[in-house]
Design a protein around this motif. Structure first.
Motif, PDB file in Angstrom:
ATOM      1  N   ASN A 191       6.627   0.049   0.560  1.00 34.84           N
ATOM      2  CA  ASN A 191       7.844  -0.189  -0.209  1.00 34.84           C
ATOM      3  C   ASN A 191       7.875   0.753  -1.408  1.00 34.84           C
ATOM      4  N   THR A 192       8.889   1.622  -1.446  1.00 40.51           N
ATOM      5  CA  THR A 192       9.068   2.523  -2.587  1.00 40.51           C
ATOM      6  C   THR A 192      10.297   2.137  -3.408  1.00 40.51           C
ATOM      7  N   THR A 193      10.940   1.013  -3.059  1.00 39.52           N
ATOM      8  CA  THR A 193      12.120   0.569  -3.804  1.00 39.52           C
ATOM      9  C   THR A 193      11.701  -0.250  -5.011  1.00 39.52           C
ATOM     10  N   ALA A 194      12.679  -0.562  -5.878  1.00 39.19           N
ATOM     11  CA  ALA A 194      12.399  -1.366  -7.072  1.00 39.19           C
ATOM     12  C   ALA A 194      12.425  -2.856  -6.780  1.00 39.19           C
ATOM     13  N   LEU A 195      12.750  -3.256  -5.550  1.00 43.16           N
ATOM     14  CA  LEU A 195      12.783  -4.671  -5.206  1.00 43.16           C
ATOM     15  C   LEU A 195      11.381  -5.250  -5.292  1.00 43.16           C
ATOM     16  N   GLY A 196      11.223  -6.255  -6.127  1.00 45.76           N
ATOM     17  CA  GLY A 196       9.914  -6.852  -6.353  1.00 45.76           C
ATOM     18  C   GLY A 196       9.314  -6.459  -7.688  1.00 45.76           C
ATOM     19  N   ASP A 232       2.761  -1.684  -1.587  1.00 42.29           N
ATOM     20  CA  ASP A 232       3.918  -1.650  -2.485  1.00 42.29           C
ATOM     21  C   ASP A 232       3.533  -0.759  -3.642  1.00 42.29           C
ATOM     22  N   ILE A 233       4.303   0.308  -3.892  1.00 45.84           N
ATOM     23  CA  ILE A 233       3.909   1.230  -4.960  1.00 45.84           C
ATOM     24  C   ILE A 233       4.198   0.658  -6.343  1.00 45.84           C
ATOM     25  N   VAL A 234       4.925  -0.463  -6.393  1.00 45.00           N
ATOM     26  CA  VAL A 234       5.136  -1.175  -7.661  1.00 45.00           C
ATOM     27  C   VAL A 234       3.791  -1.719  -8.150  1.00 45.00           C
ATOM     28  N   TYR A 235       3.545  -1.671  -9.463  1.00 46.65           N
ATOM     29  CA  TYR A 235       2.311  -2.268  -9.982  1.00 46.65           C
ATOM     30  C   TYR A 235       2.561  -3.256 -11.117  1.00 46.65           C
ATOM     31  N   VAL A 236       3.821  -3.540 -11.414  1.00 53.21           N
ATOM     32  CA  VAL A 236       4.161  -4.615 -12.363  1.00 53.21           C
ATOM     33  C   VAL A 236       5.233  -5.469 -11.702  1.00 53.21           C
ATOM     34  N   ALA A 248      -0.182 -13.713   2.875  1.00 50.66           N
ATOM     35  CA  ALA A 248      -0.062 -15.022   3.521  1.00 50.66           C
ATOM     36  C   ALA A 248      -0.026 -14.884   5.041  1.00 50.66           C
ATOM     37  N   ARG A 249       0.493 -13.781   5.518  1.00 47.73           N
ATOM     38  CA  ARG A 249       0.547 -13.493   6.948  1.00 47.73           C
ATOM     39  C   ARG A 249      -0.814 -13.058   7.482  1.00 47.73           C
ATOM     40  N   GLY A 250      -1.759 -12.756   6.563  1.00 53.80           N
ATOM     41  CA  GLY A 250      -3.094 -12.330   6.959  1.00 53.80           C
ATOM     42  C   GLY A 250      -3.259 -10.839   7.097  1.00 53.80           C
ATOM     43  N   LEU A 251      -2.312 -10.074   6.542  1.00 50.36           N
ATOM     44  CA  LEU A 251      -2.373  -8.620   6.648  1.00 50.36           C
ATOM     45  C   LEU A 251      -3.132  -8.007   5.474  1.00 50.36           C
ATOM     46  N   LYS A 252      -3.638  -6.799   5.686  1.00 54.66           N
ATOM     47  CA  LYS A 252      -4.272  -6.047   4.607  1.00 54.66           C
ATOM     48  C   LYS A 252      -3.196  -5.565   3.652  1.00 54.66           C
ATOM     49  N   THR A 253      -3.394  -5.801   2.351  1.00 55.40           N
ATOM     50  CA  THR A 253      -2.410  -5.380   1.355  1.00 55.40           C
ATOM     51  C   THR A 253      -3.055  -4.452   0.328  1.00 55.40           C
ATOM     52  N   VAL A 254      -2.233  -3.538  -0.197  1.00 56.33           N
ATOM     53  CA  VAL A 254      -2.684  -2.583  -1.215  1.00 56.33           C
ATOM     54  C   VAL A 254      -1.605  -2.516  -2.286  1.00 56.33           C
ATOM     55  N   ASP A 255      -1.967  -2.817  -3.536  1.00 58.60           N
ATOM     56  CA  ASP A 255      -0.987  -2.761  -4.616  1.00 58.60           C
ATOM     57  C   ASP A 255      -0.794  -1.325  -5.099  1.00 58.60           C
ATOM     58  N   ARG A 283      -9.730   0.371 -13.769  1.00 60.30           N
ATOM     59  CA  ARG A 283      -8.713  -0.524 -13.212  1.00 60.30           C
ATOM     60  C   ARG A 283      -8.597  -1.805 -14.039  1.00 60.30           C
ATOM     61  N   SER A 284      -9.746  -2.380 -14.393  1.00 59.35           N
ATOM     62  CA  SER A 284      -9.736  -3.615 -15.185  1.00 59.35           C
ATOM     63  C   SER A 284      -9.090  -3.400 -16.544  1.00 59.35           C
ATOM     64  N   LEU A 285      -9.320  -2.236 -17.130  1.00 60.28           N
ATOM     65  CA  LEU A 285      -8.738  -1.917 -18.429  1.00 60.28           C
ATOM     66  C   LEU A 285      -7.210  -1.907 -18.347  1.00 60.28           C
ATOM     67  N   ILE A 286      -6.671  -1.288 -17.307  1.00 56.54           N
ATOM     68  CA  ILE A 286      -5.222  -1.212 -17.160  1.00 56.54           C
ATOM     69  C   ILE A 286      -4.646  -2.565 -16.751  1.00 56.54           C
ATOM     70  N   VAL A 287      -5.329  -3.279 -15.875  1.00 58.41           N
ATOM     71  CA  VAL A 287      -4.857  -4.607 -15.468  1.00 58.41           C
ATOM     72  C   VAL A 287      -4.725  -5.517 -16.680  1.00 58.41           C
ATOM     73  N   ALA A 288      -5.709  -5.462 -17.583  1.00 54.03           N
ATOM     74  CA  ALA A 288      -5.649  -6.295 -18.780  1.00 54.03           C
ATOM     75  C   ALA A 288      -4.444  -5.950 -19.641  1.00 54.03           C
ATOM     76  N   ASP A 289      -4.073  -4.673 -19.649  1.00 50.50           N
ATOM     77  CA  ASP A 289      -2.917  -4.250 -20.439  1.00 50.50           C
ATOM     78  C   ASP A 289      -1.597  -4.650 -19.789  1.00 50.50           C
ATOM     79  N   LEU A 290      -1.612  -4.881 -18.471  1.00 51.75           N
ATOM     80  CA  LEU A 290      -0.396  -5.263 -17.764  1.00 51.75           C
ATOM     81  C   LEU A 290      -0.032  -6.729 -17.986  1.00 51.75           C
TER      82      LEU A 290
END
Length: 299
Positions: A191-196, A232-236, A248-255, A283-290
């Motif tokens: 997904n490269t759209t802004a939906l989500g 999903d290329i969205v990260y926020v 929930a479907r049991g698929l591999k996901t990548v944020d 990664r943890s540093l940026i996640v904390a800032d999000l």
């Protein structure tokens, strides 16, 4: 700061939201480099002058984000292959006094999947949702990795057709109505759209005002085969509704956060002479800032 210190930047309009100074600042400290990386807000009408004065102001290069990527593409003297293919520049550097422009978004996309879903490129057909600038970088990366069946789905079919024509063999363009059928044998959904994205949760993906999926998702991961990977290329937020449904479907996901982190690597190496690593610590540093900050209690 000493004159020998190395200087780089990120520019956009606006730019205060950028996490790039945090990413590059972390690497500068980690590698003990005397240098700086700062965010500079430049209005579109001032961008050409900004480029023209970079070297005089001591910058080795920098990153370019919205709305300047296309202007940077036109404004540099030389471009790398990825920038030419994608039609936009997100990284600037000097070689022998010549200003070069490159695009590392495709690298960031592929490296993120390499880190979290090894073998993804041989998983089967890829469905790419959206036909904007980000999708161009994704399609470029997919072709570079040898994915032979890339299906672009977009609300405005004409834009998907433009990308199909731009990237050529193995790329096809489809309307939203075809999404369900296209997913049934797909090995990768991107997904490269802004939906989500945070603030766009209610965005409709259909010109008639109806979402593409009854739950408001850009596509229904229940239709994918069991081996499929969903990115999903969205990260926020880090876990978008699409990723939650796929999990929930049991698929591999990548944020999408790893794409942001990995696209920063080549630029840092060009400006500061060291190739940094994307680590769990960063990664943890940026996640904390999000995470939204709670308001301070009233006295």
């Amino acid at each position: 700061m000493a004159e020998t210190s190395k200087k780089a930047f990120v520019t956009g309009h606006p730019i205060k939201h950028s996490r790039s100074p945090m990413i590059h600042g972390h690497w500068l400290v980690k590698h003990g480099i005397e240098g700086s990386y700062r965010a500079i807000d430049v209005a579109p009408e001032n961008f050409a002058e900004f480029l023209a004065t970079l070297q005089a102001n001591g910058y080795r290069g920098g990153n370019v984000t919205i709305p300047h990527k296309e202007a940077a593409f036109a404004g540099v003297a030389r471009r790398d292959h990825a920038a030419d293919e994608i039609g936009a520049v997100n990284t600037l550097w000097f070689e022998d006094g010549t200003l070069w422009g490159g695009n590392t978004d495709g690298h960031g996309f592929a490296a993120n999947l390499d880190d979290h879903a090894p073998g993804w490129a041989s998983n089967g057909p890829a469905v790419v949702l959206g036909a904007g600038g980000a999708s161009r970088a994704v399609i470029h990366a997919l072709k570079e990795r040898g994915v032979g069946d890339i299906r672009i789905v977009n609300r405005t079919l004409a834009r998907a057709i433009e990308l199909r024509d731009r990237f050529g063999g193995g790329v096809s363009a489809h309307p939203l109505a075809a999404t369900g059928e296209l997913l049934r044998d797909a090995g990768l959904l991107v997904n490269t759209t802004a939906l989500g994205m945070q603030g766009n949760e209610g965005l409709s993906a259909d010109p008639r005002g109806q979402p593409a999926d009854p739950r408001g998702l850009p596509a229904d991961p229940r239709l994918l085969p069991d081996h499929a990977v969903v990115n999903d290329i969205v990260y926020v937020p880090l876990e978008t509704p699409l990723l939650a449904a796929a999990r929930a479907r049991g698929l591999k996901t990548v944020d999408g956060l790893g794409m942001l982190l990995n696209q920063a690597v080549p630029g840092f190496e060009r400006w500061f002479g060291v190739r940094p690593k994307v680590t769990a610590e960063l990664r943890s540093l940026i996640v904390a800032d999000l995470v939204p900050k709670s308001p301070a209690p009233k006295p």
